[in-house]
Design a protein around this motif. Structure first.
Motif, mmCIF file in Angstrom:
data_model
loop_
_atom_site.group_PDB
_atom_site.id
_atom_site.type_symbol
_atom_site.label_atom_id
_atom_site.label_comp_id
_atom_site.label_asym_id
_atom_site.label_seq_id
_atom_site.Cartn_x
_atom_site.Cartn_y
_atom_site.Cartn_z
ATOM 1 N N THR A 257 0.797 -1.229 0.000
ATOM 2 C CA THR A 257 0.000 0.000 0.000
ATOM 3 C C THR A 257 0.825 1.271 0.000
ATOM 4 O O THR A 257 0.284 2.357 -0.232
ATOM 5 N N GLN A 258 2.138 1.143 0.275
ATOM 6 C CA GLN A 258 3.000 2.326 0.341
ATOM 7 C C GLN A 258 4.286 2.050 -0.445
ATOM 8 O O GLN A 258 4.696 0.898 -0.602
ATOM 9 N N ALA A 259 4.904 3.123 -0.912
ATOM 10 C CA ALA A 259 6.208 2.990 -1.584
ATOM 11 C C ALA A 259 7.294 2.984 -0.517
ATOM 12 O O ALA A 259 7.966 3.997 -0.270
ATOM 13 N N ILE A 260 7.474 1.851 0.140
ATOM 14 C CA ILE A 260 8.424 1.743 1.254
ATOM 15 C C ILE A 260 9.854 1.783 0.728
ATOM 16 O O ILE A 260 10.218 1.045 -0.190
ATOM 17 N N LYS A 261 10.666 2.621 1.342
ATOM 18 C CA LYS A 261 12.074 2.745 0.958
ATOM 19 C C LYS A 261 12.974 1.880 1.835
ATOM 20 O O LYS A 261 13.983 1.349 1.384
ATOM 21 N N ALA A 262 12.628 1.759 3.108
ATOM 22 C CA ALA A 262 13.464 1.018 4.055
ATOM 23 C C ALA A 262 12.596 0.466 5.175
ATOM 24 O O ALA A 262 11.455 0.911 5.394
ATOM 25 N N VAL A 263 13.146 -0.513 5.872
ATOM 26 C CA VAL A 263 12.501 -1.092 7.058
ATOM 27 C C VAL A 263 13.397 -0.806 8.253
ATOM 28 O O VAL A 263 14.598 -1.083 8.226
ATOM 29 N N LEU A 264 12.814 -0.244 9.289
ATOM 30 C CA LEU A 264 13.525 0.012 10.539
ATOM 31 C C LEU A 264 12.924 -0.883 11.609
ATOM 32 O O LEU A 264 11.712 -0.835 11.856
ATOM 33 N N CYS A 265 13.756 -1.724 12.237
ATOM 34 C CA CYS A 265 13.203 -2.604 13.274
ATOM 35 C C CYS A 265 14.240 -2.882 14.361
ATOM 36 O O CYS A 265 15.446 -2.717 14.160
ATOM 37 N N THR A 266 13.721 -3.267 15.519
ATOM 38 C CA THR A 266 14.545 -3.644 16.670
ATOM 39 C C THR A 266 14.307 -5.122 16.937
ATOM 40 O O THR A 266 13.321 -5.488 17.596
ATOM 41 N N PRO A 267 15.169 -6.000 16.441
ATOM 42 C CA PRO A 267 14.898 -7.437 16.560
ATOM 43 C C PRO A 267 15.138 -8.018 17.940
ATOM 44 O O PRO A 267 14.614 -9.085 18.258
ATOM 45 N N VAL A 268 15.947 -7.354 18.774
ATOM 46 C CA VAL A 268 16.259 -7.873 20.107
ATOM 47 C C VAL A 268 15.790 -6.883 21.169
ATOM 48 O O VAL A 268 16.174 -5.713 21.155
ATOM 49 N N THR A 269 14.951 -7.356 22.091
ATOM 50 C CA THR A 269 14.430 -6.546 23.197
ATOM 51 C C THR A 269 13.866 -5.234 22.675
ATOM 52 O O THR A 269 14.339 -4.144 22.992
ATOM 53 N N SER A 276 11.483 -10.151 21.369
ATOM 54 C CA SER A 276 12.592 -10.403 20.449
ATOM 55 C C SER A 276 12.150 -11.365 19.349
ATOM 56 O O SER A 276 11.328 -12.254 19.576
ATOM 57 N N MET A 277 12.710 -11.170 18.173
ATOM 58 C CA MET A 277 12.421 -12.058 17.049
ATOM 59 C C MET A 277 13.152 -13.381 17.206
ATOM 60 O O MET A 277 14.331 -13.389 17.583
ATOM 61 N N ASP A 278 12.479 -14.481 16.907
ATOM 62 C CA ASP A 278 13.181 -15.752 16.832
ATOM 63 C C ASP A 278 13.752 -15.920 15.421
ATOM 64 O O ASP A 278 13.567 -15.052 14.553
ATOM 65 N N LEU A 279 14.458 -17.007 15.194
ATOM 66 C CA LEU A 279 15.131 -17.199 13.905
ATOM 67 C C LEU A 279 14.136 -17.271 12.756
ATOM 68 O O LEU A 279 14.385 -16.734 11.660
ATOM 69 N N ALA A 280 13.012 -17.921 12.979
ATOM 70 C CA ALA A 280 12.019 -18.039 11.917
ATOM 71 C C ALA A 280 11.461 -16.678 11.526
ATOM 72 O O ALA A 280 11.289 -16.372 10.341
ATOM 73 N N ARG A 281 11.180 -15.841 12.510
ATOM 74 C CA ARG A 281 10.651 -14.516 12.218
ATOM 75 C C ARG A 281 11.694 -13.658 11.482
ATOM 76 O O ARG A 281 11.348 -12.932 10.549
ATOM 77 N N ARG A 282 12.943 -13.758 11.885
ATOM 78 C CA ARG A 282 13.996 -13.004 11.193
ATOM 79 C C ARG A 282 14.076 -13.422 9.721
ATOM 80 O O ARG A 282 14.245 -12.579 8.836
ATOM 81 N N ALA A 283 13.961 -14.725 9.492
ATOM 82 C CA ALA A 283 14.037 -15.214 8.111
ATOM 83 C C ALA A 283 12.872 -14.683 7.282
ATOM 84 O O ALA A 283 13.049 -14.327 6.109
ATOM 85 N N ASP A 299 18.195 -1.741 14.450
ATOM 86 C CA ASP A 299 18.490 -1.090 15.726
ATOM 87 C C ASP A 299 18.799 -2.180 16.756
ATOM 88 O O ASP A 299 17.900 -2.800 17.318
ATOM 89 N N ASP A 300 20.081 -2.393 16.991
ATOM 90 C CA ASP A 300 20.518 -3.483 17.876
ATOM 91 C C ASP A 300 21.058 -2.937 19.196
ATOM 92 O O ASP A 300 21.967 -3.506 19.800
ATOM 93 N N ILE A 301 20.483 -1.854 19.674
ATOM 94 C CA ILE A 301 21.031 -1.186 20.848
ATOM 95 C C ILE A 301 20.950 -2.047 22.107
ATOM 96 O O ILE A 301 21.713 -1.853 23.049
ATOM 97 N N TYR A 302 20.039 -3.027 22.126
ATOM 98 C CA TYR A 302 19.912 -3.906 23.296
ATOM 99 C C TYR A 302 20.559 -5.274 23.089
ATOM 100 O O TYR A 302 20.486 -6.129 23.972
ATOM 101 N N GLY A 303 21.175 -5.492 21.938
ATOM 102 C CA GLY A 303 21.696 -6.806 21.620
ATOM 103 C C GLY A 303 22.772 -7.300 22.559
ATOM 104 O O GLY A 303 22.773 -8.468 22.976
#
Length: 491
Positions: A257-269, A276-283, A299-303
């Motif tokens: 629905t949008q012209a997305i340029k980038a994805v910003l996410c925090t996968p850990v905490t 936190s994302m598990d391996l399947a969700r990351r894939a 954004d891995d500031i809590y990794g």
């Protein structure tokens, strides 16, 4: 939440500190281990408390005499069969109680108990701040003190001139070592120094997006993201999350629905939900990013604080991932040092973006970080922060029960508390503020266009005293959970 006598870190009253005999005037012998060396239970999860309690009792009884010099941390750790971080944490706790005094180059000396007639500390009218999200400052203090004292002579003088934005070769070498702790292998030309995670996110977003372009991100997010987006004129497209993080279906819908340029996410905490994302969700997320030919800002500031938490996206997609990290959430909030791992094709654009808000690298803070990383102190300190966070999270789980959305074995200095339907987060937050407890209602984190969840983010690291923290958590639970509280102190 007022108390005429402020408890010490383990619930006892804080003792007035006395001056230890100076090494220059004292011939104090090393303290022997007879009668005070603790016995560490191999099954005990929090071993440093045994060290603290044993030494406190030995000082009170006179078995550890005033002026006695303790063995070096590494020697104590080896004799007790614990990590250096555990011993360092115990000594720091004893120093906060005024029982020992650590002096660089001379060692740690027993101060002794304060006179019984010493007046108690004055009561504080300040509220207990469970809104600001940071690691425990008291754990970092001795490490940072040692690093600061080491920056003397010619090296210190070199830290106050202009330095290349993005860091010199030595700065980037520190970054390479720090990123390696997260399993990232990056070359010198793929790493940039920043003034913390927020600076890194700003540079990444500015390098990828022009004004008016869209970035997909979690619907509840770090509140600074909204300010960055507003400053850059970019559009944030909220994506729903679940107990495994960003929803793949939600991301696909946003891309349709949008012209997305980038994805910003925090996968850990994730902040604020702590999931936190598990391996399947990351894939799944990585697959969408590849198919849509997007750039992922990780954004891995809590990794580092969380520890082993899956392979970062940069390891899987180094050609299209900008990895953002810093030391503010796992070492010390005031240590404004961060690092970016950047695809070589984007390094020039990201460095140019850094010049928007910087005209020199954070040389002094970078030098402190280099000392901590090169000497192994950073790793020890992160381990100590992780251990402390796990203790606090475990107690919060006992107090709040299933209302908490948090993995049992994940270290975090913030928790996400979902409220029952008959309560509203804003009203509960206001009520707690009147009671002297500050928390963050969910609307602080909501991206425009989304309804805020009925939840509170509660931070566990800003209140140093465990006794006061437990009082605050118990009071929150009393007001909103309405169940019989678990008995026992944070130990």
């Amino acid at each position: 939440m007022r108390s005429p006598v402020r408890p010490g870190p383990e619930g006892g009253t804080t003792m007035a500190k006395r001056q230890a005999p100076t090494p220059e005037t004292s011939d104090a012998p090393p303290a022997g281990d007879a009668g005070w060396m603790p016995s560490i239970d191999a099954g005990k999860s929090v071993k440093y408390t045994a060290i603290v309690q044993s030494m406190e009792e030995a000082i009170a009884s006179g078995r550890l005499a005033e002026g006695a010099r303790l063995p070096p941390h590494r020697e104590l750790a080896a004799r007790l069969g614990v990590t250096v971080a555990t011993v360092t944490k115990a000594i720091a706790d004893l120093a906060r109680r005024g029982l020992v005094d650590t002096r660089r180059g001379s060692g740690t000396f027993v101060v002794g108990l304060a006179p019984a007639e010493a007046p108690p500390p004055a009561a504080s009218d300040a509220p207990l701040d469970l809104a600001v999200n940071r690691p425990l400052a008291a754990l970092a203090a001795p490490f940072l003190k040692d690093a600061l004292l080491a920056l003397t002579g010619a090296e210190a003088g070199d830290l106050f001139g202009y330095e290349i934005v993005g860091g010199n070769a030595a700065n980037r070498a520190t970054g390479i070592a720090w990123l390696a702790e997260r399993g990232i292998v990056a070359g010198e030309n793929e790493v940039l120094l920043t003034q913390g995670g927020n600076d890194g996110l700003l540079a990444a977003l500015q390098a990828i997006c022009r004004p008016g372009e869209a970035v997909a991100c979690e619907a509840s997010n770090y509140s600074g993201i909204r300010r960055l987006a507003q400053a850059l004129g970019i559009v944030l497209v909220p994506v729903a999350t679940d107990r495994k993080g960003m929803s793949p279906e939600g991301l696909e819908q946003a891309c349709r629905t949008q012209a997305i340029k980038a994805v910003l996410c925090t996968p850990v905490t994730h902040n604020p939900t702590a999931v936190s994302m598990d391996l399947a969700r990351r894939a799944e997320i990585a697959g969408i990013v590849r198919r849509r030919d997007l750039v992922l800002i990780e954004d891995d500031i809590y990794g580092h604080l969380a520890g082993e938490a899956g392979e970062p996206f940069f390891c899987d997609m180094p050609e299209r991932t900008i990895h953002v990290t810093s030391m503010s959430k796992c070492v010390s909030a005031g240590l404004r040092v961060g690092f970016l791992a950047v695809p070589r094709t984007l390094v020039g654009r990201v460095r140019d973006a850094l010049y928007t808000t910087n005209w020199t690298a954070p040389s002094l803070h970078a030098a402190l970080a280099a000392r901590l990383v090169a000497g192994g102190a950073a790793r020890d300190l992160v381990e100590a922060q992780r251990a402390e966070a796990l203790v606090r999270v475990a107690r919060a789980r006992q107090i709040f029960g299933p209302a908490l959305d948090l993995e049992a074995d994940r270290a975090s200095y913030h928790i996400w508390l979902r409220l029952p339907d008959h309560l509203r987060a804003d009203e509960v937050s206001a009520e707690l503020m009147r009671a002297g407890i500050l928390v963050s209602p969910a609307h602080h984190f909501s991206i425009a266009g989304t309804a805020a969840p009925n939840a509170l983010r509660i931070s566990l690291g800003a209140v140093a005293d465990r006794g006061l923290l437990e009082q605050a958590l118990t009071e929150i639970a009393r007001r909103i959970v309405g169940v019989q509280m678990a008995v026992g102190a944070i130990a």
